[in-house]
Design an enzyme around this catalytic site. Structure first.
Site, PDB file in Angstrom:
ATOM      1  N   ARG A 137      -0.519   8.265  -1.446  1.00 18.84           N
ATOM      2  CA  ARG A 137      -0.271   7.539  -2.710  1.00 18.84           C
ATOM      3  C   ARG A 137       0.199   8.465  -3.831  1.00 18.84           C
ATOM      4  O   ARG A 137      -0.198   8.312  -4.990  1.00 18.84           O
ATOM      5  CB  ARG A 137      -1.539   6.812  -3.171  1.00 18.84           C
ATOM      6  CG  ARG A 137      -2.157   5.886  -2.169  1.00 18.84           C
ATOM      7  CD  ARG A 137      -1.425   4.565  -2.021  1.00 18.84           C
ATOM      8  NE  ARG A 137      -2.230   3.663  -1.206  1.00 18.84           N
ATOM      9  CZ  ARG A 137      -2.121   3.550   0.106  1.00 18.84           C
ATOM     10  NH1 ARG A 137      -1.203   4.253   0.762  1.00 18.84           N
ATOM     11  NH2 ARG A 137      -2.893   2.723   0.766  1.00 18.84           N
ATOM     12  N   SER A 172      -4.951  -1.866  -5.914  1.00 22.12           N
ATOM     13  CA  SER A 172      -6.095  -0.949  -5.825  1.00 22.12           C
ATOM     14  C   SER A 172      -6.131  -0.081  -7.070  1.00 22.12           C
ATOM     15  O   SER A 172      -5.141   0.578  -7.395  1.00 22.12           O
ATOM     16  CB  SER A 172      -5.964  -0.036  -4.614  1.00 22.12           C
ATOM     17  OG  SER A 172      -5.881  -0.801  -3.450  1.00 22.12           O
ATOM     18  N   GLU A 223      -5.610   5.149  -9.382  1.00 21.73           N
ATOM     19  CA  GLU A 223      -4.300   5.091  -8.724  1.00 21.73           C
ATOM     20  C   GLU A 223      -3.152   4.731  -9.687  1.00 21.73           C
ATOM     21  O   GLU A 223      -2.120   5.399  -9.683  1.00 21.73           O
ATOM     22  CB  GLU A 223      -4.371   4.098  -7.558  1.00 21.73           C
ATOM     23  CG  GLU A 223      -3.239   4.266  -6.582  1.00 21.73           C
ATOM     24  CD  GLU A 223      -3.344   3.331  -5.393  1.00 21.73           C
ATOM     25  OE1 GLU A 223      -4.116   3.624  -4.478  1.00 21.73           O
ATOM     26  OE2 GLU A 223      -2.651   2.305  -5.383  1.00 21.73           O
TER      27      GLU A 223
HETATM   28  P1  NAP Z   1      -8.600  -2.836   5.120  1.00 20.20           P
HETATM   29  O1  NAP Z   1      -7.524  -3.036   6.129  1.00 20.20           O
HETATM   30  O2  NAP Z   1      -9.740  -3.770   5.056  1.00 20.20           O
HETATM   31  O3  NAP Z   1      -9.151  -1.371   5.239  1.00 20.20           O
HETATM   32  C1  NAP Z   1     -10.162  -0.900   4.319  1.00 20.20           C
HETATM   33  C2  NAP Z   1      -9.933   0.559   4.085  1.00 20.20           C
HETATM   34  O4  NAP Z   1     -10.119   1.234   5.296  1.00 20.20           O
HETATM   35  C3  NAP Z   1      -8.534   0.836   3.600  1.00 20.20           C
HETATM   36  O5  NAP Z   1      -8.682   1.490   2.386  1.00 20.20           O
HETATM   37  C4  NAP Z   1      -7.905   1.701   4.668  1.00 20.20           C
HETATM   38  O6  NAP Z   1      -7.349   2.901   4.153  1.00 20.20           O
HETATM   39  C5  NAP Z   1      -9.043   2.105   5.573  1.00 20.20           C
HETATM   40  N1  NAP Z   1      -8.688   1.956   7.000  1.00 20.20           N
HETATM   41  C6  NAP Z   1      -8.778   0.834   7.747  1.00 20.20           C
HETATM   42  N2  NAP Z   1      -8.405   1.082   9.019  1.00 20.20           N
HETATM   43  C7  NAP Z   1      -8.047   2.388   9.066  1.00 20.20           C
HETATM   44  C8  NAP Z   1      -7.569   3.237  10.097  1.00 20.20           C
HETATM   45  N3  NAP Z   1      -7.371   2.797  11.333  1.00 20.20           N
HETATM   46  N4  NAP Z   1      -7.287   4.512   9.791  1.00 20.20           N
HETATM   47  C9  NAP Z   1      -7.453   4.965   8.548  1.00 20.20           C
HETATM   48  N5  NAP Z   1      -7.912   4.207   7.520  1.00 20.20           N
HETATM   49  C10 NAP Z   1      -8.216   2.935   7.773  1.00 20.20           C
HETATM   50  O7  NAP Z   1      -7.928  -2.724   3.667  1.00 20.20           O
HETATM   51  P2  NAP Z   1      -7.364  -3.850   2.708  1.00 20.20           P
HETATM   52  O8  NAP Z   1      -8.019  -3.731   1.390  1.00 20.20           O
HETATM   53  O9  NAP Z   1      -7.315  -5.179   3.376  1.00 20.20           O
HETATM   54  O10 NAP Z   1      -5.877  -3.351   2.521  1.00 20.20           O
HETATM   55  C11 NAP Z   1      -4.987  -3.318   3.618  1.00 20.20           C
HETATM   56  C12 NAP Z   1      -3.988  -2.205   3.425  1.00 20.20           C
HETATM   57  O11 NAP Z   1      -3.205  -2.461   2.253  1.00 20.20           O
HETATM   58  C13 NAP Z   1      -4.647  -0.853   3.235  1.00 20.20           C
HETATM   59  O12 NAP Z   1      -3.875   0.092   3.906  1.00 20.20           O
HETATM   60  C14 NAP Z   1      -4.587  -0.651   1.733  1.00 20.20           C
HETATM   61  O13 NAP Z   1      -4.505   0.699   1.364  1.00 20.20           O
HETATM   62  C15 NAP Z   1      -3.312  -1.379   1.361  1.00 20.20           C
HETATM   63  N6  NAP Z   1      -3.391  -1.849  -0.027  1.00 20.20           N
HETATM   64  C16 NAP Z   1      -2.962  -1.020  -1.013  1.00 20.20           C
HETATM   65  C17 NAP Z   1      -3.060  -1.433  -2.323  1.00 20.20           C
HETATM   66  C18 NAP Z   1      -2.600  -0.556  -3.446  1.00 20.20           C
HETATM   67  O14 NAP Z   1      -2.560  -1.029  -4.585  1.00 20.20           O
HETATM   68  N7  NAP Z   1      -2.325   0.675  -3.225  1.00 20.20           N
HETATM   69  C19 NAP Z   1      -3.586  -2.676  -2.630  1.00 20.20           C
HETATM   70  C20 NAP Z   1      -4.028  -3.477  -1.602  1.00 20.20           C
HETATM   71  C21 NAP Z   1      -3.927  -3.044  -0.295  1.00 20.20           C
HETATM   72  P3  NAP Z   1      -5.941   3.017   3.359  1.00 20.20           P
HETATM   73  O15 NAP Z   1      -6.139   2.348   2.032  1.00 20.20           O
HETATM   74  O16 NAP Z   1      -5.786   4.497   3.201  1.00 20.20           O
HETATM   75  O17 NAP Z   1      -4.860   2.412   4.161  1.00 20.20           O
END
Ligand code: NAP
Length: 340
Positions: A164, A237, A335
């Site tokens: 990020r 996030s 972030e």
């Molecule tokens: P999720 O899939 O429920 O996962 C929860 C957290 O666990 C995430 O933060 C993700 O890291 C980590 N994770 C899950 N599986 C993983 C794996 N196999 N290896 C490494 N890390 C793992 O998360 P969610 O909230 O529903 O979001 C889904 C994705 O969308 C995530 O990748 C999240 O980062 C992204 N997202 C980003 C934003 C933003 O504003 N930047 C907002 C919403 C969602 P990571 O966050 O590092 O991927």
């Protein structure tokens, strides 16, 4: 170039907070960017470029300068051997880019579906979701360097992408991004997928991993879990997932045996900021003092319900950061970018 004066900046951030800009202009071409920089320089004003405002917000008060809103459009697809090259105007809506690429059966950004904001904002924070990040397919971008008013190209290595993060996030007042160029392939992703995506595919008996099918899955997942910024004002996030050493993880595991963690290539461990916030009692937490709350199914998202100012948002942020420090001895890092 059309100049507007004394413009409220709240509509230019999806958190709908922020002060006023002395001047604002919407730019639709490189030449207009150069013209705007020249206006700012000759009037001794600072200038800032924004895109969709989904990961940035202005401070309260008057920004005595010029805001450029990037509206440079266009998606062009060409082919070089097995690579499909997408040249994208930085003001394009990012999700339209993903839609267009998946329609052509192109893989590489399908997991980044429905991320709000503009294409030019993608490299700034190296947008990522479900294991994909824009750095994976990034070739180069074009920008106007504010210090020289000249067009430059910046390639992947020089962009210094990390989790990020990129040089544009730190030096974001220098490079006004006008175009981004990505390289995609006609292929499909293969398992293993991120836990939540894998679970969704399994529950719904989806074995078609083509870009269009994964895009649909990601859209459904995001709609289930995340608030639409049009209805619930938020910046996605609000905190990065913290990264800790193996030693620190061991200490944490002594008190919190179930703490989710993922090993990184450098031997450190990524933790889930959402889990920490949840554990600290901040899920669906409505803060009367600030008018802010944390989203019920993803507490990493801070929502503006009745906040009056950016100060309220920052107060709420600080309450969460403090509680996480007290409970886990971890300092959460913000972030979104604070402008001006
Ligand atoms: P999720 O899939 O429920 O996962 C929860 C957290 O666990 C995430 O933060 C993700 O890291 C980590 N994770 C899950 N599986 C993983 C794996 N196999 N290896 C490494 N890390 C793992 O998360 P969610 O909230 O529903 O979001 C889904 C994705 O969308 C995530 O990748 C999240 O980062 C992204 N997202 C980003 C934003 C933003 O504003 N930047 C907002 C919403 C969602 P990571 O966050 O590092 O991927």
């Amino acid at each position: 170039m059309t100049l507007e004066e004394n413009v409220s900046l709240a509509p230019y951030s999806t958190i709908r907070l922020g002060g006023t800009a002395r001047y604002l202009t919407k730019v639709t071409s490189e030449n207009e960017v150069i013209e705007a920089i020249s206006f700012a320089k000759s009037n001794n004003l600072p200038s800032i470029m924004i895109g969709g405002g989904s990961n940035s917000f202005f401070k309260d008060g008057l920004f005595e300068g010029l805001v450029l809103v990037n509206k440079i459009a266009g998606i062009n697809i060409s082919q070089l051997d097995q690579t499909y090259i997408l040249s994208i105007g930085a003001g394009e809506i990012w999700d339209n880019v993903v839609l267009e690429s998946t329609k052509q059966g192109l893989s590489g950004i399908e997991c980044l579906s429905l991320i709000p904001g503009s294409a030019g904002g993608g490299p700034v924070q190296n947008i990522g979701a479900y294991g994909q990040e824009i750095a994976d397919t990034f070739l180069y971008l074009e920008a106007i360097d504010k210090t020289t008013s000249k067009k430059i190209q910046i390639d992947k290595l020089s962009a210094k992408f990390s989790y990020r993060d990129s040089i544009f996030k730190h030096d974001q007042n220098r490079y006004f991004i006008t175009k981004i160029v990505l390289g995609l392939k006609k292929s499909s992703l293969e398992p293993p997928f991120y836990n939540s995506l894998a679970e969704y595919l399994k529950i719904n008996n989806i074995t078609d991993y083509s870009p269009g099918s994964i895009r649909n899955a990601v859209i459904n997942l995001r709609n289930q879990k995340l608030p639409n910024p049009k209805d619930f004002y938020n910046l996605g996030s609000f905190f990065k997932n913290p990264i800790v050493s193996e030693g620190d993880l061991k200490v944490l595991k002594n008190s919190f045996g179930d703490i989710p963690n993922w090993e990184l290539p450098d031997g450190r461990y990524k933790l889930s900021a959402a889990w920490l916030i949840d554990k600290a009692g901040f899920r669906n937490f409505h803060d009367i003092e600030t008018g802010m709350y944390t989203w019920k199914s993803q507490p990493l998202v801070l929502v503006n319900e009745l906040a009056n100012s950016v100060n309220d948002l920052l107060k709420f942020r600080d309450k969460i950061v403090l509680r996480i420090e007290q409970e886990f001895n971890i300092t959460l890092e913000q972030e979104p970018i604070i402008l001006a």
